[in-house]
Motif scaffolding. Structure first.
Motif, PDB file in Angstrom:
ATOM      1  N   GLY A  11       0.813  -1.215   0.000  1.00 54.51           N
ATOM      2  CA  GLY A  11       0.000   0.000   0.000  1.00 54.51           C
ATOM      3  C   GLY A  11       0.846   1.265   0.000  1.00 54.51           C
ATOM      4  N   ARG A  12       1.912   1.250   0.801  1.00 56.82           N
ATOM      5  CA  ARG A  12       2.811   2.407   0.861  1.00 56.82           C
ATOM      6  C   ARG A  12       3.525   2.593  -0.483  1.00 56.82           C
ATOM      7  NH1 ARG A  12       6.036   1.126   5.133  1.00 56.82           N
ATOM      8  NH2 ARG A  12       4.327   1.681   6.519  1.00 56.82           N
ATOM      9  N   ASN A  13       3.893   1.481  -1.107  1.00 56.98           N
ATOM     10  CA  ASN A  13       4.530   1.566  -2.429  1.00 56.98           C
ATOM     11  C   ASN A  13       3.578   2.183  -3.449  1.00 56.98           C
ATOM     12  OD1 ASN A  13       6.682   0.313  -1.243  1.00 56.98           O
ATOM     13  ND2 ASN A  13       6.474  -1.605  -2.347  1.00 56.98           N
ATOM     14  N   ILE A  14       2.318   1.772  -3.416  1.00 62.14           N
ATOM     15  CA  ILE A  14       1.321   2.340  -4.319  1.00 62.14           C
ATOM     16  C   ILE A  14       1.208   3.845  -4.080  1.00 62.14           C
ATOM     17  CG2 ILE A  14      -1.155   2.415  -4.850  1.00 62.14           C
ATOM     18  CD1 ILE A  14      -1.185  -0.638  -4.219  1.00 62.14           C
ATOM     19  N   SER A  15       1.153   4.239  -2.827  1.00 59.57           N
ATOM     20  CA  SER A  15       1.046   5.649  -2.470  1.00 59.57           C
ATOM     21  C   SER A  15       2.230   6.454  -3.009  1.00 59.57           C
ATOM     22  CB  SER A  15       0.972   5.792  -0.946  1.00 59.57           C
ATOM     23  OG  SER A  15       1.010   7.139  -0.564  1.00 59.57           O
ATOM     24  N   ARG A  16       3.442   5.945  -2.802  1.00 64.63           N
ATOM     25  CA  ARG A  16       4.645   6.681  -3.247  1.00 64.63           C
ATOM     26  C   ARG A  16       4.705   6.782  -4.765  1.00 64.63           C
ATOM     27  NH1 ARG A  16       6.292  10.208  -1.731  1.00 64.63           N
ATOM     28  NH2 ARG A  16       8.468   9.956  -2.200  1.00 64.63           N
ATOM     29  N   ILE A  17       4.368   5.695  -5.469  1.00 69.92           N
ATOM     30  CA  ILE A  17       4.379   5.739  -6.941  1.00 69.92           C
ATOM     31  C   ILE A  17       3.330   6.730  -7.431  1.00 69.92           C
ATOM     32  CG2 ILE A  17       3.888   4.418  -9.034  1.00 69.92           C
ATOM     33  CD1 ILE A  17       5.173   1.982  -7.550  1.00 69.92           C
ATOM     34  N   ARG A  18       2.154   6.709  -6.805  1.00 68.19           N
ATOM     35  CA  ARG A  18       1.088   7.642  -7.183  1.00 68.19           C
ATOM     36  C   ARG A  18       1.548   9.084  -6.973  1.00 68.19           C
ATOM     37  NH1 ARG A  18      -1.948  10.368  -4.133  1.00 68.19           N
ATOM     38  NH2 ARG A  18      -1.663   9.106  -2.270  1.00 68.19           N
ATOM     39  N   GLU A  19       2.199   9.346  -5.837  1.00 67.44           N
ATOM     40  CA  GLU A  19       2.691  10.693  -5.543  1.00 67.44           C
ATOM     41  C   GLU A  19       3.784  11.113  -6.525  1.00 67.44           C
ATOM     42  OE1 GLU A  19       3.857  10.255  -1.479  1.00 67.44           O
ATOM     43  OE2 GLU A  19       1.798  10.465  -0.732  1.00 67.44           O
ATOM     44  N   GLU A  50      -4.129  -9.637  -5.578  1.00 67.13           N
ATOM     45  CA  GLU A  50      -3.360  -9.662  -6.833  1.00 67.13           C
ATOM     46  C   GLU A  50      -4.134  -9.032  -7.999  1.00 67.13           C
ATOM     47  OE1 GLU A  50       0.199 -10.272  -8.826  1.00 67.13           O
ATOM     48  OE2 GLU A  50      -0.214 -10.608  -6.703  1.00 67.13           O
ATOM     49  N   GLN A  51      -5.426  -9.329  -8.129  1.00 65.74           N
ATOM     50  CA  GLN A  51      -6.216  -8.759  -9.224  1.00 65.74           C
ATOM     51  C   GLN A  51      -6.328  -7.246  -9.072  1.00 65.74           C
ATOM     52  OE1 GLN A  51      -7.220 -10.153 -12.051  1.00 65.74           O
ATOM     53  NE2 GLN A  51      -7.933  -8.138 -12.664  1.00 65.74           N
ATOM     54  N   LYS A  52      -6.542  -6.771  -7.852  1.00 66.66           N
ATOM     55  CA  LYS A  52      -6.631  -5.327  -7.586  1.00 66.66           C
ATOM     56  C   LYS A  52      -5.281  -4.674  -7.865  1.00 66.66           C
ATOM     57  CE  LYS A  52      -9.686  -3.164  -6.245  1.00 66.66           C
ATOM     58  NZ  LYS A  52     -10.656  -2.373  -7.037  1.00 66.66           N
ATOM     59  N   LEU A  53      -4.205  -5.367  -7.525  1.00 65.28           N
ATOM     60  CA  LEU A  53      -2.859  -4.850  -7.768  1.00 65.28           C
ATOM     61  C   LEU A  53      -2.608  -4.684  -9.272  1.00 65.28           C
ATOM     62  CD1 LEU A  53      -0.338  -3.954  -6.252  1.00 65.28           C
ATOM     63  CD2 LEU A  53       0.501  -6.289  -6.395  1.00 65.28           C
ATOM     64  N   ILE A  54      -3.096  -5.626 -10.074  1.00 64.87           N
ATOM     65  CA  ILE A  54      -2.955  -5.525 -11.537  1.00 64.87           C
ATOM     66  C   ILE A  54      -3.716  -4.307 -12.048  1.00 64.87           C
ATOM     67  CG2 ILE A  54      -3.585  -6.638 -13.722  1.00 64.87           C
ATOM     68  CD1 ILE A  54      -3.047  -9.362 -12.282  1.00 64.87           C
ATOM     69  N   GLU A  55      -4.925  -4.090 -11.542  1.00 64.29           N
ATOM     70  CA  GLU A  55      -5.730  -2.930 -11.955  1.00 64.29           C
ATOM     71  C   GLU A  55      -5.042  -1.623 -11.561  1.00 64.29           C
ATOM     72  OE1 GLU A  55      -9.680  -3.308 -10.352  1.00 64.29           O
ATOM     73  OE2 GLU A  55      -9.865  -5.369 -11.060  1.00 64.29           O
ATOM     74  N   VAL A  62       2.421   1.413 -14.531  1.00 64.92           N
ATOM     75  CA  VAL A  62       3.637   0.700 -14.128  1.00 64.92           C
ATOM     76  C   VAL A  62       3.319  -0.793 -14.074  1.00 64.92           C
ATOM     77  CG1 VAL A  62       4.536   2.645 -12.773  1.00 64.92           C
ATOM     78  CG2 VAL A  62       3.149   0.908 -11.653  1.00 64.92           C
ATOM     79  N   SER A  63       4.342  -1.609 -13.916  1.00 66.22           N
ATOM     80  CA  SER A  63       4.130  -3.051 -13.801  1.00 66.22           C
ATOM     81  C   SER A  63       3.844  -3.421 -12.350  1.00 66.22           C
ATOM     82  CB  SER A  63       5.368  -3.802 -14.290  1.00 66.22           C
ATOM     83  OG  SER A  63       6.448  -3.567 -13.411  1.00 66.22           O
ATOM     84  N   VAL A  64       3.253  -4.577 -12.169  1.00 64.96           N
ATOM     85  CA  VAL A  64       2.995  -5.094 -10.828  1.00 64.96           C
ATOM     86  C   VAL A  64       4.326  -5.264 -10.088  1.00 64.96           C
ATOM     87  CG1 VAL A  64       2.118  -7.079  -9.526  1.00 64.96           C
ATOM     88  CG2 VAL A  64       0.829  -6.211 -11.488  1.00 64.96           C
ATOM     89  N   LYS A  68       5.592  -3.953  -6.418  1.00 65.26           N
ATOM     90  CA  LYS A  68       6.074  -4.888  -5.389  1.00 65.26           C
ATOM     91  C   LYS A  68       7.514  -4.601  -4.979  1.00 65.26           C
ATOM     92  CE  LYS A  68       3.108  -8.844  -6.469  1.00 65.26           C
ATOM     93  NZ  LYS A  68       3.078 -10.224  -6.959  1.00 65.26           N
ATOM     94  N   ASN A  69       8.356  -4.196  -5.940  1.00 68.80           N
ATOM     95  CA  ASN A  69       9.784  -4.006  -5.670  1.00 68.80           C
ATOM     96  C   ASN A  69      10.185  -2.546  -5.524  1.00 68.80           C
ATOM     97  OD1 ASN A  69      10.240  -6.815  -5.862  1.00 68.80           O
ATOM     98  ND2 ASN A  69      10.238  -6.648  -8.088  1.00 68.80           N
ATOM     99  N   PHE A  70       9.200  -1.642  -5.410  1.00 69.73           N
ATOM    100  CA  PHE A  70       9.514  -0.216  -5.314  1.00 69.73           C
ATOM    101  C   PHE A  70      10.424   0.057  -4.122  1.00 69.73           C
ATOM    102  CE2 PHE A  70       8.683   4.029  -3.623  1.00 69.73           C
ATOM    103  CZ  PHE A  70       8.969   4.798  -4.725  1.00 69.73           C
ATOM    104  N   SER A  71      11.410   0.914  -4.369  1.00 71.42           N
ATOM    105  CA  SER A  71      12.360   1.268  -3.319  1.00 71.42           C
ATOM    106  C   SER A  71      12.677   2.762  -3.410  1.00 71.42           C
ATOM    107  CB  SER A  71      13.642   0.459  -3.486  1.00 71.42           C
ATOM    108  OG  SER A  71      14.696   1.038  -2.772  1.00 71.42           O
TER     109      SER A  71
END
Length: 130
Positions: A11-19, A50-55, A62-64, A68-71
């Motif tokens: 969730g935090r990775n999604i937030s940072r990528i979105r920002e 996983e399905q929500k993550l793909i969406e 970006v890719s799934v 998952k590997n965002f740093s």
């Protein structure tokens, strides 16, 4: 002491990528056909279906695996290794003007005054010519 690594907080990775993509939660919610509150809940979740993550990955462009590997460290390394001259960070501080702006203002003023004189002269010719 445990040697197990702490699982990534998806969730935090999604937030940072979105920002980083300058996207608000509302925009992501609209792209997914859900509410902003749902996006907030997802970003606070350590795991995501996983399905929500793909969406979400498709909506963010970006890719799934990227999610998952965002740093943050990797992003900072890329930025640090890309901008060697600090041109982006100090864009406003390193500006060297190669002319005197005041001279340009005076030049513009003189051209405006000359244009007004030319206009007056032209109008006087028209009035005196008739």
């Amino acid at each position: 002491m445990s040697t197990a690594t702490k699982p990534k907080h998806i969730g935090r990775n999604i937030s940072r990528i979105r920002e980083l993509k300058d996207m608000k939660q509302e925009a992501l919610a609209q792209a997914l056909g859900t509410s902003q509150q749902t996006i907030s809940a997802i970003e606070n979740s350590e795991t995501v279906d996983e399905q929500k993550l793909i969406e979400i990955a498709n909506a963010l462009g970006v890719s799934v695996e990227a999610i998952k590997n965002f740093s943050e460290e990797a992003v900072l390394n890329i930025i640090g290794n890309t901008y060697h001259d600090n041109g982006i960070v100090n864009a406003g501080l390193n500006y060297n003007c190669n002319f005197n702006p005041l001279d340009k203002v005076v030049e513009l003023y003189e051209r405006l005054v000359q244009a007004e004189k030319d206009k007056v002269e032209y109008l006087e010719k028209l009035l005196n010519g008739k």
